[in-house]
Scaffold this motif. Sequence first.
Motif, mmCIF file in Angstrom:
data_model
loop_
_atom_site.group_PDB
_atom_site.id
_atom_site.type_symbol
_atom_site.label_atom_id
_atom_site.label_comp_id
_atom_site.label_asym_id
_atom_site.label_seq_id
_atom_site.Cartn_x
_atom_site.Cartn_y
_atom_site.Cartn_z
ATOM 1 N N LEU A 141 15.188 -5.407 -4.561
ATOM 2 C CA LEU A 141 15.277 -4.130 -5.259
ATOM 3 C C LEU A 141 14.000 -3.811 -6.021
ATOM 4 N N ARG A 142 13.362 -4.820 -6.574
ATOM 5 C CA ARG A 142 12.124 -4.608 -7.333
ATOM 6 C C ARG A 142 11.011 -4.104 -6.430
ATOM 7 N N ARG A 143 10.887 -4.645 -5.240
ATOM 8 C CA ARG A 143 9.825 -4.218 -4.336
ATOM 9 C C ARG A 143 10.079 -2.824 -3.805
ATOM 10 N N ALA A 144 11.319 -2.427 -3.762
ATOM 11 C CA ALA A 144 11.652 -1.111 -3.227
ATOM 12 C C ALA A 144 11.402 0.003 -4.239
ATOM 13 N N SER A 145 10.908 -0.337 -5.411
ATOM 14 C CA SER A 145 10.715 0.678 -6.439
ATOM 15 C C SER A 145 9.587 1.646 -6.108
ATOM 16 N N GLY A 146 8.717 1.298 -5.170
ATOM 17 C CA GLY A 146 7.675 2.219 -4.735
ATOM 18 C C GLY A 146 6.385 2.117 -5.526
ATOM 19 N N GLN A 147 6.288 1.209 -6.459
ATOM 20 C CA GLN A 147 5.050 1.069 -7.208
ATOM 21 C C GLN A 147 4.027 0.347 -6.354
ATOM 22 N N SER A 148 2.849 0.919 -6.276
ATOM 23 C CA SER A 148 1.798 0.248 -5.535
ATOM 24 C C SER A 148 1.160 -0.800 -6.446
ATOM 25 N N PRO A 149 0.610 -1.848 -5.850
ATOM 26 C CA PRO A 149 -0.015 -2.887 -6.668
ATOM 27 C C PRO A 149 -1.181 -2.323 -7.473
ATOM 28 N N SER A 150 -1.365 -2.879 -8.644
ATOM 29 C CA SER A 150 -2.437 -2.385 -9.501
ATOM 30 C C SER A 150 -3.147 -3.543 -10.180
ATOM 31 N N ILE A 151 -4.284 -3.220 -10.734
ATOM 32 C CA ILE A 151 -5.115 -4.186 -11.444
ATOM 33 C C ILE A 151 -5.089 -3.793 -12.911
ATOM 34 N N GLN A 196 -4.537 0.400 -16.120
ATOM 35 C CA GLN A 196 -4.089 -0.045 -14.812
ATOM 36 C C GLN A 196 -4.735 0.844 -13.760
ATOM 37 N N ILE A 197 -5.361 0.194 -12.793
ATOM 38 C CA ILE A 197 -6.018 0.902 -11.700
ATOM 39 C C ILE A 197 -5.353 0.439 -10.416
ATOM 40 N N SER A 198 -4.866 1.379 -9.630
ATOM 41 C CA SER A 198 -4.175 1.001 -8.395
ATOM 42 C C SER A 198 -5.177 0.457 -7.375
ATOM 43 N N VAL A 199 -4.675 -0.394 -6.512
ATOM 44 C CA VAL A 199 -5.504 -0.953 -5.448
ATOM 45 C C VAL A 199 -5.945 0.169 -4.506
ATOM 46 N N ASP A 200 -5.106 1.177 -4.330
ATOM 47 C CA ASP A 200 -5.477 2.322 -3.499
ATOM 48 C C ASP A 200 -6.713 3.035 -4.054
ATOM 49 N N THR A 201 -6.799 3.118 -5.368
ATOM 50 C CA THR A 201 -7.958 3.752 -5.997
ATOM 51 C C THR A 201 -9.226 2.965 -5.678
ATOM 52 N N ARG A 223 -8.445 -7.347 -2.050
ATOM 53 C CA ARG A 223 -7.668 -8.500 -2.489
ATOM 54 C C ARG A 223 -8.110 -8.849 -3.899
ATOM 55 N N VAL A 224 -7.134 -9.040 -4.790
ATOM 56 C CA VAL A 224 -7.428 -9.355 -6.185
ATOM 57 C C VAL A 224 -7.371 -10.865 -6.355
ATOM 58 N N ILE A 266 -17.628 2.232 -11.629
ATOM 59 C CA ILE A 266 -16.530 3.169 -11.863
ATOM 60 C C ILE A 266 -15.331 2.491 -12.521
ATOM 61 N N THR A 267 -14.964 1.286 -12.050
ATOM 62 C CA THR A 267 -13.739 0.646 -12.552
ATOM 63 C C THR A 267 -13.987 -0.340 -13.676
ATOM 64 N N GLY A 268 -15.175 -0.924 -13.732
ATOM 65 C CA GLY A 268 -15.439 -1.963 -14.714
ATOM 66 C C GLY A 268 -14.875 -3.321 -14.313
ATOM 67 N N ILE A 269 -14.364 -3.421 -13.107
ATOM 68 C CA ILE A 269 -13.791 -4.677 -12.601
ATOM 69 C C ILE A 269 -14.864 -5.392 -11.793
ATOM 70 N N PRO A 270 -15.081 -6.685 -12.054
ATOM 71 C CA PRO A 270 -16.103 -7.398 -11.283
ATOM 72 C C PRO A 270 -15.706 -7.549 -9.812
ATOM 73 N N VAL A 271 -16.688 -7.379 -8.949
ATOM 74 C CA VAL A 271 -16.480 -7.546 -7.513
ATOM 75 C C VAL A 271 -17.082 -8.889 -7.125
ATOM 76 N N ALA A 272 -16.241 -9.799 -6.674
ATOM 77 C CA ALA A 272 -16.705 -11.139 -6.323
ATOM 78 C C ALA A 272 -17.336 -11.182 -4.941
ATOM 79 N N LEU A 273 -16.813 -10.364 -4.026
ATOM 80 C CA LEU A 273 -17.245 -10.473 -2.640
ATOM 81 C C LEU A 273 -17.035 -9.146 -1.928
ATOM 82 N N VAL A 274 -18.019 -8.749 -1.139
ATOM 83 C CA VAL A 274 -17.867 -7.597 -0.255
ATOM 84 C C VAL A 274 -18.214 -8.085 1.144
ATOM 85 N N SER A 275 -17.233 -8.094 2.022
ATOM 86 C CA SER A 275 -17.444 -8.499 3.410
ATOM 87 C C SER A 275 -17.472 -7.252 4.274
ATOM 88 N N VAL A 276 -18.383 -7.241 5.223
ATOM 89 C CA VAL A 276 -18.494 -6.116 6.141
ATOM 90 C C VAL A 276 -18.192 -6.629 7.540
#
Length: 187
Positions: free
Chosen positions: A73-83, A93-98, A121-122, A159-169
């Motif tokens: 039931l908790r997962r069905a609430s529709g909230q997207s994961p956030s940081i 809180q910043i959504s992963v979609d953002t 991935r967080v 933009i987010t102020g969140i450190p980026v550990a890795l960017v893979s292309v």
Amino acid sequence: MVKIMDRLLLFIFSLAVIAASFIAALVGLRVFPLNDVSRFIDDIYEWPVLSIIIVAASAIILLMGLRMLYISLRRASGQSPSISQRTEFGDIQISVDTVENLSLKAASRIRGVKDLKSRIRVTDAGLEIVIRSFVDGETSIPNLSEEIQRAVKSHVEEITGIPVALVSVYVANVTQPQTQTFKSRVE
């Protein structure tokens, strides 16, 4: 750690339900003689230890079932994961979609890149961003990849102020140039 425990509980719960269903099916099919079933029920009423064991096992299975119901039931609430971030003024809180959209925006500014997709991935070290793209084949892929990595890392961190550990292309393929058809004009 919580996900691992939930998976373990789901596994044990599934085994218990399968075993109970199997035993109930055997009783329903009358595989066990009526005397044996009656004797077992009598033993439950006569031996308090056996009664306590059955009640404890039932309570544990009930609690696991309630936990699984809560998770579903908790997962069905529709909230997207956030940081989540904490500042001196409160929580952010910043959504992963953002973050995905920001990384796509930064990567799309690079010339020679097409059909971008992003996956976030967080982790404890920061964000791990995977960019999947097609390239035009006219630019050096290592140089293009480094440029994408730099642009995405700096844009997302700024933009987010969140450190980026890795960017893979991941370069999925080379796009074919659009061939233009010219119609000859006769005068």
